[in-house]
Design an enzyme around this catalytic site. Structure first.
Site, PDB file in Angstrom:
ATOM      1  N   CYS A 226      -2.452   9.439   2.419  1.00  0.00           N
ATOM      2  CA  CYS A 226      -2.060   8.763   1.175  1.00  0.00           C
ATOM      3  C   CYS A 226      -3.085   9.035   0.088  1.00  0.00           C
ATOM      4  O   CYS A 226      -2.722   9.202  -1.073  1.00  0.00           O
ATOM      5  CB  CYS A 226      -1.889   7.272   1.411  1.00  0.00           C
ATOM      6  SG  CYS A 226      -3.311   6.495   2.173  1.00  0.00           S
TER       7      CYS A 226
ATOM      8  N   GLU B 152       0.884  -1.168   0.000  1.00  0.00           N
ATOM      9  CA  GLU B 152       0.000   0.000   0.000  1.00  0.00           C
ATOM     10  C   GLU B 152       0.919   1.215   0.000  1.00  0.00           C
ATOM     11  O   GLU B 152       1.423   1.626   1.048  1.00  0.00           O
ATOM     12  CB  GLU B 152      -0.907  -0.005   1.245  1.00  0.00           C
ATOM     13  CG  GLU B 152      -1.888  -1.164   1.310  1.00  0.00           C
ATOM     14  CD  GLU B 152      -2.984  -1.092   0.252  1.00  0.00           C
ATOM     15  OE1 GLU B 152      -3.215   0.004  -0.296  1.00  0.00           O
ATOM     16  OE2 GLU B 152      -3.585  -2.134  -0.040  1.00  0.00           O
TER      17      GLU B 152
HETATM   18  P1  NAD Z   1       7.987   4.780   5.282  1.00  0.00           P
HETATM   19  O1  NAD Z   1       8.085   4.045   3.991  1.00  0.00           O
HETATM   20  O2  NAD Z   1       9.077   5.707   5.652  1.00  0.00           O
HETATM   21  O3  NAD Z   1       7.871   3.747   6.514  1.00  0.00           O
HETATM   22  C1  NAD Z   1       6.838   2.823   6.632  1.00  0.00           C
HETATM   23  C2  NAD Z   1       7.274   1.697   7.556  1.00  0.00           C
HETATM   24  O4  NAD Z   1       8.345   0.964   6.949  1.00  0.00           O
HETATM   25  C3  NAD Z   1       7.770   2.146   8.921  1.00  0.00           C
HETATM   26  O5  NAD Z   1       7.250   1.278   9.903  1.00  0.00           O
HETATM   27  C4  NAD Z   1       9.279   1.975   8.793  1.00  0.00           C
HETATM   28  O6  NAD Z   1       9.941   1.749  10.018  1.00  0.00           O
HETATM   29  C5  NAD Z   1       9.364   0.756   7.916  1.00  0.00           C
HETATM   30  N1  NAD Z   1      10.649   0.602   7.209  1.00  0.00           N
HETATM   31  C6  NAD Z   1      11.529   1.572   6.851  1.00  0.00           C
HETATM   32  N2  NAD Z   1      12.578   1.022   6.191  1.00  0.00           N
HETATM   33  C7  NAD Z   1      12.352  -0.314   6.135  1.00  0.00           C
HETATM   34  C8  NAD Z   1      13.068  -1.411   5.571  1.00  0.00           C
HETATM   35  N3  NAD Z   1      14.228  -1.253   4.926  1.00  0.00           N
HETATM   36  N4  NAD Z   1      12.543  -2.647   5.693  1.00  0.00           N
HETATM   37  C9  NAD Z   1      11.352  -2.830   6.327  1.00  0.00           C
HETATM   38  N5  NAD Z   1      10.636  -1.832   6.889  1.00  0.00           N
HETATM   39  C10 NAD Z   1      11.130  -0.583   6.784  1.00  0.00           C
HETATM   40  O7  NAD Z   1       6.575   5.514   5.241  1.00  0.00           O
HETATM   41  P2  NAD Z   1       5.978   6.543   6.297  1.00  0.00           P
HETATM   42  O8  NAD Z   1       6.722   7.828   6.194  1.00  0.00           O
HETATM   43  O9  NAD Z   1       5.857   5.894   7.634  1.00  0.00           O
HETATM   44  O10 NAD Z   1       4.483   6.726   5.726  1.00  0.00           O
HETATM   45  C11 NAD Z   1       4.147   7.660   4.751  1.00  0.00           C
HETATM   46  C12 NAD Z   1       3.957   6.974   3.411  1.00  0.00           C
HETATM   47  O11 NAD Z   1       2.956   5.964   3.546  1.00  0.00           O
HETATM   48  C13 NAD Z   1       3.424   7.917   2.354  1.00  0.00           C
HETATM   49  O12 NAD Z   1       4.053   7.653   1.120  1.00  0.00           O
HETATM   50  C14 NAD Z   1       1.947   7.544   2.287  1.00  0.00           C
HETATM   51  O13 NAD Z   1       1.319   7.866   1.068  1.00  0.00           O
HETATM   52  C15 NAD Z   1       2.012   6.085   2.506  1.00  0.00           C
HETATM   53  N6  NAD Z   1       0.709   5.569   2.943  1.00  0.00           N
HETATM   54  C16 NAD Z   1       0.014   4.755   2.094  1.00  0.00           C
HETATM   55  C17 NAD Z   1      -1.234   4.269   2.475  1.00  0.00           C
HETATM   56  C18 NAD Z   1      -2.009   3.362   1.586  1.00  0.00           C
HETATM   57  O14 NAD Z   1      -2.931   2.724   2.079  1.00  0.00           O
HETATM   58  N7  NAD Z   1      -1.710   3.247   0.305  1.00  0.00           N
HETATM   59  C19 NAD Z   1      -1.751   4.607   3.728  1.00  0.00           C
HETATM   60  C20 NAD Z   1      -1.025   5.427   4.560  1.00  0.00           C
HETATM   61  C21 NAD Z   1       0.223   5.892   4.154  1.00  0.00           C
END
Ligand code: NAD
Length: 496
Positions: free
Chosen positions: A275, A241
């Site tokens: 998002c 997502e």
């Molecule tokens: P992010 O990608 O920085 O982090 C998301 C999660 O991934 C966190 O828990 C983080 O600790 C983890 N993570 C980071 N590096 C990792 C790795 N190498 N391996 C495994 N896990 C890792 O995103 P964010 O800043 O927390 O969230 C914002 C983003 O999420 C925006 O792009 C937003 O659009 C998206 N989002 C999408 C939806 C959807 O349903 N499509 C919903 C909410 C947010």
């Protein structure tokens, strides 16, 4: 958030209030060994949970929904402290989850339970059935922007399908994650069916490599790529997502006042950190001036702050204001104009609402996810042009259309996983609708029947129910059998 290693050698990190920088909680940074131990516990729990019938799991999930309902303000407080979002927005987010819990609890059997299917004439000496079995243990990696609604979109559906879950919330919202896991343990005390692990990217990567049966990831496309790399080694499937750059279209016959109101909320609520938030608006030239006037009138009184009257909270991640500043600066440098806000709107923790017009289609504010309380508006000569511009994006998550006659037609033409017509983001609140995107916005679905099946595998069973009519799968097959088969095939398919 800051990471520390205490003298006891337990590495921890602090969760901070984004409005003040105050520490609101301290949590362990779990390493690969601890993650592996949690997954091993989950595997045992999954056996027990997976063997309960749908009715019993549904009962527990409904009980969990009851706990969330009764303690909604307590959870909203935790979310407010960690994300900065206004208490009322945090409450709305939790309230939207309750219907999903009820829907998944009620519909899991209907969607996933064993069903007989037709065998066709050639195999009519068999009966056939399909059911959807739980995968086992699901690793859920969540973001911070909707720390309740977003991860629960995976967790609730995975649990209803009979899986155990190991959940790594964002490092910005571990307290919300802990609250959710602790409250689930109240209604399912027998086994660790839902567990919490906390930490940064390395903890998430350890979960990807831990041997879980699927990873449900919500976050940015950049992290999604890393997740897929890590999961490739163990051939662990993923649902992604990702982010979005959602467009809102306003046709010439739209209710302009309602479109403006929806656009303002869709773009600025949760400080634009949504998002499926509205980031780009395309308006038919016949109503452009009226729309822009109404929208700017609505935006001007809005203010970002931490006081109770402020409708917009802080940027949750300290790095985000710089991204927003970069997008506004690029737009202004390339001929864009700020009708409200502008570069001065970007502070250290808070970003004031910003409305941009005349922004070139290929500028950052129109191509990259801004994730701030900003929006661009462009005038179009026709709705065909609006659809083309909306689709000219690497993302494809949600979309909004305001129109009287052509709303549904335009919605179908936009390359996005979801669309709302004459309302904004409403698809997210309808549990029977699948939620997910295309392109950089990801793949796989949460919510609805697709969301339940996402956490299962299809189990097909063909069972002979009478002596073989034609004895096809044997070396004892005769010439007469072959003849019967070709005659039957000619009858069934020969005219095609
Ligand atoms: P992010 O990608 O920085 O982090 C998301 C999660 O991934 C966190 O828990 C983080 O600790 C983890 N993570 C980071 N590096 C990792 C790795 N190498 N391996 C495994 N896990 C890792 O995103 P964010 O800043 O927390 O969230 C914002 C983003 O999420 C925006 O792009 C937003 O659009 C998206 N989002 C999408 C939806 C959807 O349903 N499509 C919903 C909410 C947010």
């Amino acid at each position: 958030m800051t990471a520390t290693t205490e003298t006891t050698a337990v590495a921890t990190f602090d969760s901070l209030d984004p409005a003040t920088g105050d520490v609101v909680g301290t949590y362990p940074i779990h390493d690969a060994e601890q993650v592996g131990a949690a997954v091993a516990r989950a595997r045992e729990a999954a056996t027990w949970w997976g063997e309960l019938d749908f009715a019993e799991r549904g009962k527990r999930l409904r009980a969990w929904g009851g706990v969330l309902t009764r303690r909604i303000h307590q959870l909203a407080d935790v979310s407010h402290a960690e994300t900065g979002k206004p208490h009322s927005d945090a409450t709305l987010e939790i309230a939207l989850v309750l219907d999903h819990i009820a829907w998944a609890a009620k519909n899991a059997r209907k969607v996933l339970g064993r069903k007989r299917v037709s065998t066709g004439l050639v195999m009519s000496d068999h009966s056939a059935s399909v059911e959807y079995r739980p995968l086992g243990v699901i690793g859920v990696i969540g973001p911070w922007n909707y720390p309740v609604f977003t991860p629960l979109g995976s967790i609730v559906y995975a649990l209803a399908a009979g899986n155990a879950v190991v959940f790594k919330p964002s490092e910005y919202t571990p307290g919300v994650g802990k609250w959710l896991v602790d409250s689930f343990a109240q209604v399912v005390p027998e086994a660790p069916v839902l567990q919490l692990i906390t930490g940064f990217g390395a903890t998430g990567e350890a979960l990807c490599r831990s041997g879980v049966d699927k990873i449900a990831f919500t976050g940015s496309p950049g992290t999604a790529r890393k997740i897929m790399h890590a999961c490739a080694d163990t051939l662990t499937p993923v649902v992604i997502e990702g982010g979005g750059k959602d467009a809102l279209l306003v046709d010439a016959d739209a209710d302009v006042a309602k479109a403006a109101d929806a656009a303002v909320w869709g773009a600025l609520s949760n400080a634009g950190q949504t998002c499926v938030g509205v980031e780009r608006i395309y308006v038919h030239e016949q109503v452009y001036d009226e729309f822009v006037g109404k929208l700017t009138d609505l935006v001007r009184p809005l203010r970002a702050g931490s006081d109770a009257a402020a409708k917009i909270g802080p940027m949750t991640m300290p790095s985000q204001p710089e991204v927003v500043r970069r997008h506004i600066a690029d737009a202004l440098r390339r001929g864009g104009r700020a009708l409200v806000g502008g570069l001065d709107a970007v502070g250290d923790r808070f970003v004031q609402p910003t409305v941009l017009v005349d922004v070139p289609a290929d500028s950052l504010a129109n191509t990259e996810e801004t994730f701030g309380p900003t929006v661009t508006i462009a005038k179009v000569a026709s709705m065909d042009e609006a659809v083309d511009l909306a689709n000219d994006s690497s993302y494809g998550l949600g979309a909004t259309i305001y129109a009287k006659k052509r709303g549904k037609e335009l919605a179908r033409r936009i390359r996005s996983g979801m669309a709302s017509v004459n309302s904004v983001i409403s698809f997210a609140g309808i549990p029977a609708l699948p939620f997910g995107g295309v392109g950089e916005s990801g793949f796989g679905r949460i919510h609805g029947p697709d969301g339940l099946r996402e956490f299962t595998y299809a189990k097909a069973v063909a069972s002979r129910r009478m002596p073989g009519l034609m004895n096809l799968t044997t070396f004892g097959r005769t010439e007469a059998n072959d003849k019967t088969l070709t005659t039957l095939a000619t009858l069934l398919h020969g005219k095609g």
